[in-house]
Enzyme design. Structure first.
Site, PDB file in Angstrom:
ATOM      1  N   HIS A   1      21.764  55.338  51.272  1.00  0.00           N
ATOM      2  CA  HIS A   1      21.748  56.527  52.133  1.00  0.00           C
ATOM      3  C   HIS A   1      20.733  56.357  53.253  1.00  0.00           C
ATOM      4  O   HIS A   1      19.863  55.482  53.181  1.00  0.00           O
ATOM      5  CB  HIS A   1      21.375  57.757  51.295  1.00  0.00           C
ATOM      6  CG  HIS A   1      19.984  57.674  50.754  1.00  0.00           C
ATOM      7  ND1 HIS A   1      19.691  57.042  49.562  1.00  0.00           N
ATOM      8  CD2 HIS A   1      18.792  58.083  51.257  1.00  0.00           C
ATOM      9  CE1 HIS A   1      18.390  57.081  49.350  1.00  0.00           C
ATOM     10  NE2 HIS A   1      17.807  57.705  50.370  1.00  0.00           N
TER      11      HIS A   1
ATOM     12  N   HIS B   1      17.101  54.557  58.883  1.00  0.00           N
ATOM     13  CA  HIS B   1      17.378  53.316  58.155  1.00  0.00           C
ATOM     14  C   HIS B   1      18.018  53.600  56.811  1.00  0.00           C
ATOM     15  O   HIS B   1      17.979  54.729  56.322  1.00  0.00           O
ATOM     16  CB  HIS B   1      16.061  52.562  57.903  1.00  0.00           C
ATOM     17  CG  HIS B   1      15.192  53.265  56.916  1.00  0.00           C
ATOM     18  ND1 HIS B   1      14.392  54.337  57.260  1.00  0.00           N
ATOM     19  CD2 HIS B   1      15.038  53.110  55.578  1.00  0.00           C
ATOM     20  CE1 HIS B   1      13.777  54.785  56.187  1.00  0.00           C
ATOM     21  NE2 HIS B   1      14.158  54.062  55.141  1.00  0.00           N
TER      22      HIS B   1
HETATM   23  P1  2AM Z   1      13.918  55.842  52.123  1.00  0.00           P
HETATM   24  O1  2AM Z   1      14.509  56.892  52.983  1.00  0.00           O
HETATM   25  O2  2AM Z   1      13.179  54.817  52.870  1.00  0.00           O
HETATM   26  O3  2AM Z   1      14.933  55.170  51.240  1.00  0.00           O
HETATM   27  C1  2AM Z   1      13.810  59.594  47.738  1.00  0.00           C
HETATM   28  O4  2AM Z   1      12.565  59.077  47.417  1.00  0.00           O
HETATM   29  C2  2AM Z   1      14.202  59.186  49.142  1.00  0.00           C
HETATM   30  O5  2AM Z   1      13.364  59.826  50.087  1.00  0.00           O
HETATM   31  C3  2AM Z   1      14.107  57.715  49.391  1.00  0.00           C
HETATM   32  O6  2AM Z   1      15.299  57.339  50.000  1.00  0.00           O
HETATM   33  C4  2AM Z   1      12.871  57.541  50.238  1.00  0.00           C
HETATM   34  O7  2AM Z   1      12.808  56.508  51.168  1.00  0.00           O
HETATM   35  C5  2AM Z   1      12.720  58.879  50.898  1.00  0.00           C
HETATM   36  N1  2AM Z   1      11.306  59.234  50.989  1.00  0.00           N
HETATM   37  C6  2AM Z   1      10.405  59.292  49.974  1.00  0.00           C
HETATM   38  N2  2AM Z   1       9.216  59.732  50.411  1.00  0.00           N
HETATM   39  C7  2AM Z   1       9.345  59.946  51.741  1.00  0.00           C
HETATM   40  C8  2AM Z   1       8.469  60.396  52.765  1.00  0.00           C
HETATM   41  N3  2AM Z   1       7.197  60.724  52.514  1.00  0.00           N
HETATM   42  N4  2AM Z   1       8.959  60.493  54.015  1.00  0.00           N
HETATM   43  C9  2AM Z   1      10.229  60.168  54.291  1.00  0.00           C
HETATM   44  N5  2AM Z   1      11.113  59.732  53.371  1.00  0.00           N
HETATM   45  C10 2AM Z   1      10.680  59.629  52.107  1.00  0.00           C
END
Ligand code: 2AM
Length: 220
Positions: free
Chosen positions: A68, A152
């Protein structure tokens, strides 16, 4: 209580269709294979293994579940701006809608592997205004990048590394590019591959991958 939980997910984002996930995973595996076959990559292999020997990149990165592109990490309503984002009219309106994500580049670092998403005008309407600014403390210069730069899909992380790192790694590469860093570039079948030092490899795809995805939310 139930309603409150339903409207306070862990995060919002575009979720790739299952068939598309398989294709993207295959592309990612092929990318790693072609990297391993490159002399230039082998020259810098110690960035990954710490040793001068072959690293199995496919084993190196661990998948992180459903592919995702996160728009807003709301953390069950606890993250800054979570309630505002959830309540946005456009978020409500486009919830469940399907669109095509354009994956324009693949990148790896010693921590993460990901695909850059080139968001359309329409998709940018769902992008939080502060997504890049929020990363400034981790990636100096990130807040000056165009809106959507952080977009991304996390394809994998090294054990012990959280997915949030993938976006930081992408932003760091984009800051280097913006600063005019040339890196070491070479043409490969899939596009232009650039090494930016410290294990950072960025492949700008000749043909972006179009990935069907639905805008939705996840609870874990
Ligand atoms: P990602 O978007 O890089 O994959 C659940 O943890 C999702 O939320 C993951 O897909 C993760 O990274 C994203 N995520 C976790 N913490 C975050 C943060 N502080 N800011 C933005 N995205 C975050």
């Amino acid at each position: 209580k139930c309603h409150e939980e339903m409207s306070s997910p862990l995060y919002f984002g575009w979720f790739l269709f299952f068939t598309v996930q398989d294709e993207v995973r295959e592309t990612s595996t092929n990318f790693l294979k072609s990297l391993e076959g490159l002399e230039s990559f082998q020259k810098h292999i110690s960035d990954f293994s710490g040793k001068e020997e072959k690293a199995d990149l496919d084993q190196y990165f661990k998948a992180k579940g459903t592919l995702h592109c996160t728009t807003k990490f709301t953390n069950y309503g606890k993250a800054e701006g979570a309630k505002e984002y959830t309540a946005k009219q456009i978020v409500q309106e486009l919830y469940g809608s399907v669109s095509e994500l354009s994956l324009s580049a693949l990148f790896i670092t010693p921590r993460t592997i990901g695909a850059r998403v080139a968001l359309s005008e329409e998709q940018l309407k769902l992008w939080p205004d502060d997504a890049e600014k929020e990363a400034e403390s981790v990636v100096p210069g990130a807040s000056a990048l165009p809106l959507g730069s952080r977009g991304h899909v996390t394809l994998g992380c090294v054990e012990g590394v959280e997915a949030v790192q993938t976006g930081y790694d992408l932003l760091q590469i984009l800051v280097l590019q913006k600063n005019g860093e040339q890196g070491e570039a070479e043409e490969i079948d899939a596009g232009t591959l650039t090494y930016y030092g410290e294990g950072r490899w960025y492949l700008s795809l000749k043909e972006p991958i179009s990935a069907a995805a639905s805008f939705s939310s996840a609870y874990k």
